[in-house]
Design a protein around this motif. Structure first.
Motif, PDB file in Angstrom:
ATOM      1  N   LEU A   1       0.826  -1.200   0.000  1.00  0.00           N
ATOM      2  CA  LEU A   1       0.000   0.000   0.000  1.00  0.00           C
ATOM      3  C   LEU A   1       0.864   1.254   0.000  1.00  0.00           C
ATOM      4  CD1 LEU A   1      -2.901  -0.947   2.454  1.00  0.00           C
ATOM      5  CD2 LEU A   1      -2.654  -1.390   0.017  1.00  0.00           C
ATOM      6  N   GLY A   2       1.965   1.216   0.741  1.00  0.00           N
ATOM      7  CA  GLY A   2       2.880   2.358   0.729  1.00  0.00           C
ATOM      8  C   GLY A   2       3.463   2.604  -0.645  1.00  0.00           C
ATOM      9  N   LEU A   3       3.872   1.526  -1.333  1.00  0.00           N
ATOM     10  CA  LEU A   3       4.383   1.665  -2.703  1.00  0.00           C
ATOM     11  C   LEU A   3       3.307   2.234  -3.624  1.00  0.00           C
ATOM     12  CD1 LEU A   3       6.352  -1.684  -3.163  1.00  0.00           C
ATOM     13  CD2 LEU A   3       7.301   0.594  -2.752  1.00  0.00           C
ATOM     14  N   GLY A   4       2.078   1.749  -3.433  1.00  0.00           N
ATOM     15  CA  GLY A   4       0.979   2.259  -4.253  1.00  0.00           C
ATOM     16  C   GLY A   4       0.747   3.738  -4.062  1.00  0.00           C
ATOM     17  N   VAL A   5       0.821   4.181  -2.822  1.00  0.00           N
ATOM     18  CA  VAL A   5       0.630   5.614  -2.538  1.00  0.00           C
ATOM     19  C   VAL A   5       1.747   6.441  -3.168  1.00  0.00           C
ATOM     20  CG1 VAL A   5       0.622   7.336  -0.696  1.00  0.00           C
ATOM     21  CG2 VAL A   5      -0.697   5.243  -0.443  1.00  0.00           C
ATOM     22  N   LEU A   6       2.992   5.977  -3.038  1.00  0.00           N
ATOM     23  CA  LEU A   6       4.108   6.687  -3.662  1.00  0.00           C
ATOM     24  C   LEU A   6       3.902   6.810  -5.173  1.00  0.00           C
ATOM     25  CD1 LEU A   6       7.133   5.024  -1.794  1.00  0.00           C
ATOM     26  CD2 LEU A   6       6.252   7.339  -1.451  1.00  0.00           C
ATOM     27  N   GLN A   7       3.413   5.724  -5.790  1.00  0.00           N
ATOM     28  CA  GLN A   7       3.216   5.729  -7.236  1.00  0.00           C
ATOM     29  C   GLN A   7       2.051   6.621  -7.638  1.00  0.00           C
ATOM     30  OE1 GLN A   7       4.979   3.080  -9.812  1.00  0.00           O
ATOM     31  NE2 GLN A   7       4.862   5.223 -10.293  1.00  0.00           N
ATOM     32  N   ILE A   8       0.944   6.565  -6.887  1.00  0.00           N
ATOM     33  CA  ILE A   8      -0.197   7.435  -7.180  1.00  0.00           C
ATOM     34  C   ILE A   8       0.223   8.895  -7.086  1.00  0.00           C
ATOM     35  CG2 ILE A   8      -2.470   8.203  -6.351  1.00  0.00           C
ATOM     36  CD1 ILE A   8      -2.911   5.281  -5.395  1.00  0.00           C
ATOM     37  N   ASN A   9       0.960   9.234  -6.033  1.00  0.00           N
ATOM     38  CA  ASN A   9       1.440  10.602  -5.868  1.00  0.00           C
ATOM     39  C   ASN A   9       2.364  10.999  -7.026  1.00  0.00           C
ATOM     40  OD1 ASN A   9       2.816  12.475  -3.014  1.00  0.00           O
ATOM     41  ND2 ASN A   9       1.847  13.147  -4.881  1.00  0.00           N
ATOM     42  N   GLY A  10       3.209  10.045  -7.464  1.00  0.00           N
ATOM     43  CA  GLY A  10       4.094  10.319  -8.591  1.00  0.00           C
ATOM     44  C   GLY A  10       3.314  10.605  -9.856  1.00  0.00           C
ATOM     45  N   GLY A  11       2.243   9.835 -10.097  1.00  0.00           N
ATOM     46  CA  GLY A  11       1.418  10.068 -11.281  1.00  0.00           C
ATOM     47  C   GLY A  11       0.688  11.386 -11.225  1.00  0.00           C
TER      48      GLY A  11
ATOM     49  N   ARG B   1       0.634  12.300   0.367  1.00  0.00           N
ATOM     50  CA  ARG B   1       0.507  10.843   0.398  1.00  0.00           C
ATOM     51  C   ARG B   1      -0.453  10.389   1.495  1.00  0.00           C
ATOM     52  NH1 ARG B   1       7.062  10.466  -0.028  1.00  0.00           N
ATOM     53  NH2 ARG B   1       7.202  11.100  -2.219  1.00  0.00           N
ATOM     54  N   ILE B   2      -0.393  11.057   2.646  1.00  0.00           N
ATOM     55  CA  ILE B   2      -1.314  10.706   3.729  1.00  0.00           C
ATOM     56  C   ILE B   2      -2.758  10.964   3.307  1.00  0.00           C
ATOM     57  CG2 ILE B   2      -2.045  11.312   6.062  1.00  0.00           C
ATOM     58  CD1 ILE B   2       0.903  11.829   6.716  1.00  0.00           C
ATOM     59  N   LEU B   3      -2.986  12.085   2.615  1.00  0.00           N
ATOM     60  CA  LEU B   3      -4.335  12.398   2.130  1.00  0.00           C
ATOM     61  C   LEU B   3      -4.799  11.330   1.126  1.00  0.00           C
ATOM     62  CD1 LEU B   3      -6.747  14.320   2.004  1.00  0.00           C
ATOM     63  CD2 LEU B   3      -5.536  15.596   0.206  1.00  0.00           C
ATOM     64  N   ILE B   4      -3.890  10.895   0.260  1.00  0.00           N
ATOM     65  CA  ILE B   4      -4.239   9.839  -0.703  1.00  0.00           C
ATOM     66  C   ILE B   4      -4.625   8.556   0.027  1.00  0.00           C
ATOM     67  CG2 ILE B   4      -3.321   8.333  -2.515  1.00  0.00           C
ATOM     68  CD1 ILE B   4      -1.561  10.719  -3.374  1.00  0.00           C
TER      69      ILE B   4
ATOM     70  N   SER C   1      -2.953   2.657   8.615  1.00  0.00           N
ATOM     71  CA  SER C   1      -2.188   3.355   9.654  1.00  0.00           C
ATOM     72  C   SER C   1      -0.729   2.926   9.643  1.00  0.00           C
ATOM     73  CB  SER C   1      -2.803   3.077  11.035  1.00  0.00           C
ATOM     74  OG  SER C   1      -4.137   3.520  11.095  1.00  0.00           O
ATOM     75  N   ILE C   2      -0.483   1.617   9.433  1.00  0.00           N
ATOM     76  CA  ILE C   2       0.902   1.136   9.337  1.00  0.00           C
ATOM     77  C   ILE C   2       1.600   1.806   8.160  1.00  0.00           C
ATOM     78  CG2 ILE C   2       2.374  -0.869   8.917  1.00  0.00           C
ATOM     79  CD1 ILE C   2       0.187  -2.594  10.197  1.00  0.00           C
ATOM     80  N   ALA C   3       0.937   1.856   7.010  1.00  0.00           N
ATOM     81  CA  ALA C   3       1.536   2.491   5.832  1.00  0.00           C
ATOM     82  C   ALA C   3       1.882   3.949   6.105  1.00  0.00           C
ATOM     83  CB  ALA C   3       0.584   2.381   4.635  1.00  0.00           C
ATOM     84  N   ILE C   4       1.004   4.655   6.822  1.00  0.00           N
ATOM     85  CA  ILE C   4       1.248   6.070   7.113  1.00  0.00           C
ATOM     86  C   ILE C   4       2.481   6.243   7.995  1.00  0.00           C
ATOM     87  CG2 ILE C   4       0.353   8.062   8.397  1.00  0.00           C
ATOM     88  CD1 ILE C   4      -2.441   7.315   7.371  1.00  0.00           C
ATOM     89  N   VAL C   5       2.583   5.451   9.087  1.00  0.00           N
ATOM     90  CA  VAL C   5       3.725   5.648   9.993  1.00  0.00           C
ATOM     91  C   VAL C   5       5.031   5.218   9.336  1.00  0.00           C
ATOM     92  CG1 VAL C   5       2.314   5.435  12.077  1.00  0.00           C
ATOM     93  CG2 VAL C   5       3.441   3.405  11.164  1.00  0.00           C
ATOM     94  N   LEU C   6       4.977   4.224   8.446  1.00  0.00           N
ATOM     95  CA  LEU C   6       6.195   3.830   7.739  1.00  0.00           C
ATOM     96  C   LEU C   6       6.639   4.923   6.775  1.00  0.00           C
ATOM     97  CD1 LEU C   6       5.491   0.046   7.015  1.00  0.00           C
ATOM     98  CD2 LEU C   6       7.148   0.999   8.628  1.00  0.00           C
ATOM     99  N   LEU C   7       5.691   5.540   6.096  1.00  0.00           N
ATOM    100  CA  LEU C   7       6.035   6.637   5.193  1.00  0.00           C
ATOM    101  C   LEU C   7       6.594   7.830   5.977  1.00  0.00           C
ATOM    102  CD1 LEU C   7       3.018   6.530   2.709  1.00  0.00           C
ATOM    103  CD2 LEU C   7       5.399   5.965   2.197  1.00  0.00           C
ATOM    104  N   LEU C   8       6.044   8.080   7.164  1.00  0.00           N
ATOM    105  CA  LEU C   8       6.535   9.182   7.994  1.00  0.00           C
ATOM    106  C   LEU C   8       7.930   8.924   8.533  1.00  0.00           C
ATOM    107  CD1 LEU C   8       3.337  10.077  10.084  1.00  0.00           C
ATOM    108  CD2 LEU C   8       4.415  11.507   8.334  1.00  0.00           C
ATOM    109  N   SER C   9       8.263   7.626   8.751  1.00  0.00           N
ATOM    110  CA  SER C   9       9.542   7.308   9.394  1.00  0.00           C
ATOM    111  C   SER C   9      10.643   6.951   8.408  1.00  0.00           C
ATOM    112  CB  SER C   9       9.350   6.150  10.379  1.00  0.00           C
ATOM    113  OG  SER C   9       8.953   4.987   9.693  1.00  0.00           O
ATOM    114  N   GLY C  10      10.407   7.126   7.129  1.00  0.00           N
ATOM    115  CA  GLY C  10      11.511   6.846   6.199  1.00  0.00           C
ATOM    116  C   GLY C  10      11.130   6.529   4.779  1.00  0.00           C
ATOM    117  N   GLY C  11       9.861   6.634   4.426  1.00  0.00           N
ATOM    118  CA  GLY C  11       9.448   6.446   3.047  1.00  0.00           C
ATOM    119  C   GLY C  11       9.702   5.038   2.543  1.00  0.00           C
TER     120      GLY C  11
END
Length: 510
Positions: free
Chosen positions: A195-205, A219-222, A441-451
Motif C-alpha cells: 500500500l505504501g508503494l501504491g501511494v508513492l506511485q499514485i502521488n508520482g502520477g 501521500r497521507i491524504l491519498i 495506519s501502518i503504511a502512514i507511519v512507515l512513510l513518515l519514518s523513512g518512506g
C-alpha cells in the motif's frame, strides 16, 4: 485471542511511529542490519527450496489430488481465477517497479559496469528473477497447504490448521494461536508495504500529470481517500467488490500493456523478451543462491533479500486468498497455474515497460535513467510521456494503480478478517473495517519514518520468523499427502482383491 493480541501489537507499533518516527526508523535500521548480516542466506535458500518443493508436488503422484472432495469443480472460470491471482499477488508492485527496477539495475548492476549493453541484459534478467517463479512458488506453497487442509481435510481456514499432522490438537492451543498471530502481523506489514508503494506511485502520477506536490502530507491524504474507497468495497463481499475490481484491473493492465507494446519499439521488445527468458532459465540456479561475502556488496540485500522477504510477508495474505478461490482444482493444476501464468504476465510487463525505457535511454537519448535515480515514482510516467497520447496513458496508469490499491487492500481486509476470526470464510464487516484502518495506519507511519526504505525494512524484519513457519508447513503438507497416498494405495489394493475375487467366482460359475 488472535484478533486482540495482533491488533494490540500493531496499535503499539503505530503509536510508536506516530510519536517518534525518528526512533522507529533508527531501531528498524539496527534490526535490518542484524538480520541481513546473520540470516540473509536463509532467505535465499528458503525461496529456492519453496520453488523446488512446489514443482515436485505438481509432478509427483500427489498432483492428481483435488483440493476438495473428488467431485468438486472449480468455483471460478480460469480467466477470473487468473485475474484474482494477479491482482492479489503483485499488481501494485509491477506498476511501481516495471520501469524503475530495470533502469536502476542498468545504472547500478549486480555485477559489471553500469550503462552498458551487458548491464541492460542483466537488468531485465534480474527483474524477471525477482518477479517470476520464486515469489509465486512461495504463494503456491502456502496457498496449496491452506486449500488442501481446509477443503480436503475439513480443517478451519487458518495457518495453524496446516500444522495438524505435526502438532495434532495442539493447533488449538497456545502454539497454534502463536502461529496465527505471527501470520496476521506478517501479513499486515506485507500489505502495508504494498500500500505504501501504491501511494508513492499514485502521488508520482498525480505530480507528473497535474503537478500536485510529491510530499508526505499529500501521500497521507491519498491513503485516507483510498482507504474509504476500499473499505466500501470490502463491505460488498468477495463475489461483488473483489471479483469486479479484479477483472477491471486485468482489463486495464492488458490495455495499457498493449498500448505500450504497439506504440513502442515492438520488434525490440520481442527480441528482448526472447533473450531475457533464455538468460533467466540458464542462470536461475546461480541467481537463486548468489551472495557476495567476499566483496561486501549490498546490492543483494537492497534488492533480492528485500523481495524475498516481501513475498514471504505477503504470502499469508496471497496464499489464503488464492486458496479461498481455488477450491476444486487439482494440486498440479493449482501449482502450475499459480507458478506459470502470473510469471509470464510479469515477464511481458517488465519487457514492455522496462525494455521500452531502456530503448529510449540507450538509442534515443531520453535520459530516463537520470530521472529514475532522482525519483523512482516518476519512472513509469516519464516513460509513458514519450509515447503519443502520453498524458492519457499516464492517467490510465494512475487509475490502474488506484484500482490495484483498492483490490489489494480489499482482499487483505478479507484475509486478515479470516485469519483473526477462527478461519471464517466470510468475516464480519466490523472486523474487516478494523483491519482496513490498521493497515492504512501502518503504511502512514512507515512513510513518515523513512518512506520507501522504511517500507522495505518492515518487510524484511517481519518475514524472518514466518519463513521458518513456511518451512515447517511444507513438512506438514508432505506428511499429510504421503499419508493420503498410502491410504489410497491400500484402498486400490482392496478394490483389486475384491475385483479379482468376483472374476474368480464368475469363472467358477461358468
Amino acid at each position: 485471542m488472535v484478533f486482540y493480541i495482533a491488533v494490540a501489537v500493531i496499535v503499539l507499533f503505530v503509536l510508536w511511529g506516530a510519536v517518534s518516527p525518528g526512533g522507529l526508523a533508527a531501531s528498524s535500521d539496527v534490526a535490518l542490519a542484524f538480520m541481513i548480516e546473520k540470516f540473509g542466506w536463509m532467505y535465499l535458500i528458503a525461496a529456492f527450496a519453496f520453488l523446488v518443493f512446489a514443482l515436485f508436488l505438481a509432478f509427483s503422484e500427489f498432483g492428481k489430488i483435488r483440493l476438495g472432495s473428488d467431485d468438486d469443480e472449480p468455483e471460478y472460470s480460469n480467466l477470473t481465477w487468473f485475474a484474482m491471482l494477479f491482482s492479489a499477488g503483485m499488481g501494485i508492485g509491477l506498476v511501481f517497479y516495471g520501469v524503475a527496477e530495470p533502469m536502476y539495475h542498468y545504472l547500478i548492476p549486480p555485477v559489471g559496469e553500469g550503462e552498458t549493453p551487458e548491464a541492460a541484459k542483466t537488468a531485465l534478467r534480474y527483474s524477471f528473477f525477482h518477479w517470476g517463479l520464486h515469489p509465486w512458488a512461495i504463494y503456491s506453497v502456502i496457498g496449496l497447504s491452506l486449500a488442501y487442509f481446509q477443503f480436503r481435510k475439513g480443517q478451519r481456514g487458518l495457518i495453524s490448521s496446516t500444522f495438524y499432522p505435526l502438532l495434532g490438537e495442539r493447533i488449538n492451543g497456545p502454539i497454534g494461536k502463536g502461529i496465527d498471530i505471527l501470520a496476521v502481523i506478517a501479513t499486515a506489514f506485507g500489505v502495508a508495504t504494498s500500500l505504501g508503494l501504491g501511494v508513492l506511485q499514485i502521488n508520482g502520477g498525480l505530480s507528473y500529470v497535474f503537478d500536485i506536490p510529491n510530499e508526505t502530507y499529500t501521500r497521507i491524504l491519498i491513503i485516507v481517500i483510498v482507504t474509504v474507497l476500499y473499505m466500501m468495497s470490502a463491505a460488498t463481499g468477495l463475489n461483488r467488490g473483489i471479483k469486479i475490481l479484479s477483472n477491471t484491473n486485468l482489463v486495464l493492465a492488458l490495455g495499457l500493456l498493449l498500448c505500450a507494446l504497439i506504440l513502442g519499439p515492438t520488434a525490440f521488445i520481442f527480441d528482448t523478451l526472447t533473450v531475457t527468458v533464455g538468460g533467466y532459465i540458464q542462470n536461475i540456479v546461480q541467481m537463486s543462491l548468489r551472495l557476495t561475502p567476499f566483496t561486501q556488496n549490498d546490492w543483494i540485500a537492497t534488492w533480492t533479500l528485500f523481495y524475498w522477504a516481501w513475498w514471504i510477508a505477503w504470502a499469508p495474505f496471497v496464499g489464503m486468498f488464492i486458496a479461498r478461490v481455488s477450491k476444486g482444482r487439482t494440486v498440479k493444476e493449482f501449482v502450475l497455474g499459480v507458478l506459470i501464468v502470473p510469471s509470464i504476465f510479469s515477464f511481458l510487463w517488465f519487457t514492455v515497460f522496462g525494455g521500452t525505457a531502456l530503448h529510449f535511454e540507450m538509442f534515443q537519448g531520453k535520459e530516463i535513467a537520470e530521472a529514475v535515480s532522482a525519483d523512482m515514482t516518476s519512472a513509469l510516467f516519464i516513460t509513458l510521456g514519450q509515447f503519443p497520447w502520453g498524458i492519457l496513458l499516464s492517467l490510465i496508469a494512475t487509475f490502474l494503480i488506484i484500482t490495484f490499491f483498492i483490490t489489494s487492500a480489499d482482499s487483505a481486509t478479507f484475509v486478515l478478517g479470516m485469519l483473526s476470526s477462527k478461519g471464517k470464510l466470510n468475516p464480519t464487516t466490523k472486523v474487516k473495517l478494523t483491519w482496513g484502518v490498521l493497515q492504512s495506519s501502518i503504511a502512514i507511519v512507515l512513510l513518515l519514518s523513512g518512506g520507501l526504505k522504511a517500507l522495505q525494512t518492515a518487510s524484511i524484519i517481519t518475514a524472518l520468523p514466518f519463513a521458518i513457519v513456511l518451512a515447517f508447513m511444507c513438512v506438514s503438507l508432505l506428511k499429510s499427502l504421503r499419508q493420503e497416498a498410502r491410504e489410497e494405495r491400500k484402498k486400490e489394493k482392496r478394490r483389486r482383491k475384491k475385483l479379482d475375487a468376483l472374476l474368480l467366482e464368475s469363472e467358477e460359475n461358468k
